[in-house]
Enzyme design. Structure first.
Site, mmCIF file in Angstrom:
data_model
loop_
_atom_site.group_PDB
_atom_site.id
_atom_site.type_symbol
_atom_site.label_atom_id
_atom_site.label_comp_id
_atom_site.label_asym_id
_atom_site.label_seq_id
_atom_site.Cartn_x
_atom_site.Cartn_y
_atom_site.Cartn_z
ATOM 1 N N SER A 1 -77.659 -68.268 -49.081
ATOM 2 C CA SER A 1 -77.386 -69.633 -48.614
ATOM 3 C C SER A 1 -77.043 -69.615 -47.130
ATOM 4 C CB SER A 1 -76.257 -70.249 -49.443
ATOM 5 O OG SER A 1 -76.142 -71.631 -49.167
ATOM 6 N N ASN A 2 -76.464 -70.660 -46.618
ATOM 7 C CA ASN A 2 -76.077 -70.707 -45.195
ATOM 8 C C ASN A 2 -74.789 -71.500 -45.040
ATOM 9 O OD1 ASN A 2 -76.737 -73.607 -44.735
ATOM 10 N ND2 ASN A 2 -78.785 -72.880 -45.292
ATOM 11 N N HIS A 3 -74.318 -71.602 -43.795
ATOM 12 C CA HIS A 3 -72.987 -72.183 -43.547
ATOM 13 C C HIS A 3 -72.954 -73.701 -43.434
ATOM 14 C CE1 HIS A 3 -70.939 -68.424 -43.124
ATOM 15 N NE2 HIS A 3 -71.780 -67.994 -42.201
ATOM 16 N N SER A 4 -74.055 -74.387 -43.737
ATOM 17 C CA SER A 4 -74.038 -75.849 -43.580
ATOM 18 C C SER A 4 -72.949 -76.471 -44.454
ATOM 19 C CB SER A 4 -75.401 -76.414 -43.976
ATOM 20 O OG SER A 4 -75.309 -77.812 -44.074
ATOM 21 N N ALA B 1 -79.825 -78.128 -44.196
ATOM 22 C CA ALA B 1 -80.195 -76.799 -43.720
ATOM 23 C C ALA B 1 -80.874 -76.097 -44.897
ATOM 24 C CB ALA B 1 -78.960 -76.039 -43.269
#
Ligand code: CTP
Length: 399
Positions: A207-210, A275
């Site tokens: 995943s990502n930090h959004s 994102a």
């Protein structure tokens, strides 16, 4: 009249500024609104129910029940198009934030499905206390709007911040934020927000930090301008009051792709602020992967680019907006994205700017339009950035 037929619940809590509520009721009624007033028990020490019932032409409510009947707080909350707290005292603010329900006004607040706006009134030192700051930030995170306080003479005799906005200003705030002829009124809008998560096995994912804050701020701003908003939201850790907007929770890029396309045909405007993961594991193991080998590699495949796929099918009457988050040659990449994905606008966030991007409450953007316009903005809160983006969309495509 600006407010003809609008149903407004006015909550009055205990503050010297309650004397201004009488004038506010008069202005609301004169503007065509139907007004019902609910008072907290201590508000009655500052202004009489008789004054407010006479001016509102409706009985003033203050008890959850009286000898004859129980006041249905859930139906009152549904009756209203808007709930206004003026004045909002420190005590009522704190109770709203914590979900206390020890009077009728709080019970109606907790069951209200309409937008809520508050006009705080308090002494300057109370206004600056970290507890009040914290409570106001929390209230705002529920989606409630705060009418700025004024600087001036206070009941304590001191001069400073804490005065409730004047009734004329409260009326103007209500009209311009809730009941006005916005070009986006009833427009169907899709907003994507948050990250996606791509499963590796039953316990792990990419995943990502959004945080979803920017997309949610956009959805809220659009909603307050009368748009019909569908928010397609990846997994986020935010509590927010969706105000009756259509929220569709998704997890992976593939699910987001599907939901966006389910709604795109019928929409006027689509803003892709999510994102989205660019790659996803080729296979998802049905069992937890054991750590047997000293090293392992994960085979990934590109996800479908949602924004690009919309650019390929979009009609002339549809407006498509994308975001770009870049770390280098930002403007070149943003312009490339505008062309490649056939969007009407790209909103660039630069990772280089302090206070911009993932997780922050602030953001710094530059907008690139189809007609080669480049509009730069200062670092602002994400809700102020959302307002700038929507104002620009209106100026370029709906004016
Ligand atoms: N986007 C999308 N679907 C994807 C990837 C991105 O819809 N699978 C959208 C994002 O919501 C955003 C825009 O595309 O509006 C820009 O995303 P970004 O990740 O910055 O660009 P990429 O297209 O992934 O290009 P690159 O990785 O080369 O920067």
């Amino acid at each position: 009249m600006m407010l003809t037929g609008k149903k407004i619940l006015l909550g009055v809590s205990g503050s010297i500024a309650a004397y201004k509520s009488a004038q506010l009721v008069r202005l609301l009624v004169k503007a065509g609104a139907e007004v019902k007033v609910i008072m907290t028990p201590s508000a009655k020490d500052f202004i009489t129910p008789l004054t407010l019932s006479t001016l509102s032409k409706n009985p003033v409510l203050h008890n959850l029940f009286d000898e004859h009947s129980w006041h249905n707080h859930a139906l009152l909350g549904r009756w209203a198009d808007l709930m206004v707290f003026a004045p909002l005292s420190c005590n009522t603010l704190s109770k709203m934030v914590h979900g206390n329900c020890d009077n009728l006004l709080l019970a109606v607040y907790l069951s209200a499905t309409c937008p809520v706006v508050v006009a705080p009134a308090m002494d300057e030192d109370m206004w600056h206390h970290p507890s009040t700051r914290h409570n106001l930030t929390t209230l705002e995170s529920f989606g409630n709007k705060i009418i700025p306080i004024e600087n001036g003479e206070l009941a304590s005799g001191l001069i400073g911040e804490g005065r409730m906005a004047e009734p004329e200003q409260i009326l103007a705030f209500i009209q311009s934020n809730f009941f006005f002829n916005s070009p986006l009124k009833n427009k169907k809008v899709i907003v994507t927000a948050g990250p996606t998560i791509e499963p590796i096995d039953p316990v792990r994912y990419i995943s990502n930090h959004s945080s979803g804050k920017m997309g949610i701020a956009l959805a809220k701003d659009l909603q307050s301008r009368g748009a019909n908003v569908t928010l397609i939201l990846g997994p986020v850790h935010l509590d927010f009051n969706p105000f009756g907007m259509n929220v569709i929770n998704v997890s992976s890029a593939a699910e987001m792709f599907q939901e966006v396309h389910n709604h795109f045909k019928n929409c006027d405007l689509a803003i892709m602020a999510a994102a989205v993961a660019d790659y996803t594991p080729v296979t998802v193991s049905s069992k937890k992967i054991k750590k047997k080998e000293p090293g392992m590699s994960l085979e990934l495949v590109k996800t479908k680019d949602i924004l690009k796929s919309l650019g390929e099918v979009k009609r002339k009457d549809q407006i498509l907006i994308g975001f770009a988050l870049e770390t280098d040659s930002e403007e070149v990449h943003a312009k490339e994205k505008l062309e490649k994905k056939n969007t009407d606008m790209i909103v660039l966030n630069s990772m280089k700017d302090e206070g911009a991007g993932f997780g922050h409450n602030t953001n710094k953007i530059t907008i690139f339009s189809r007609d080669n316009e480049v509009i730069r903005f200062e670092t602002k809160t994400k809700s102020a950035v959302a307002k700038d983006i929507i104002d620009t969309i209106i100026k370029l495509y709906y004016a």
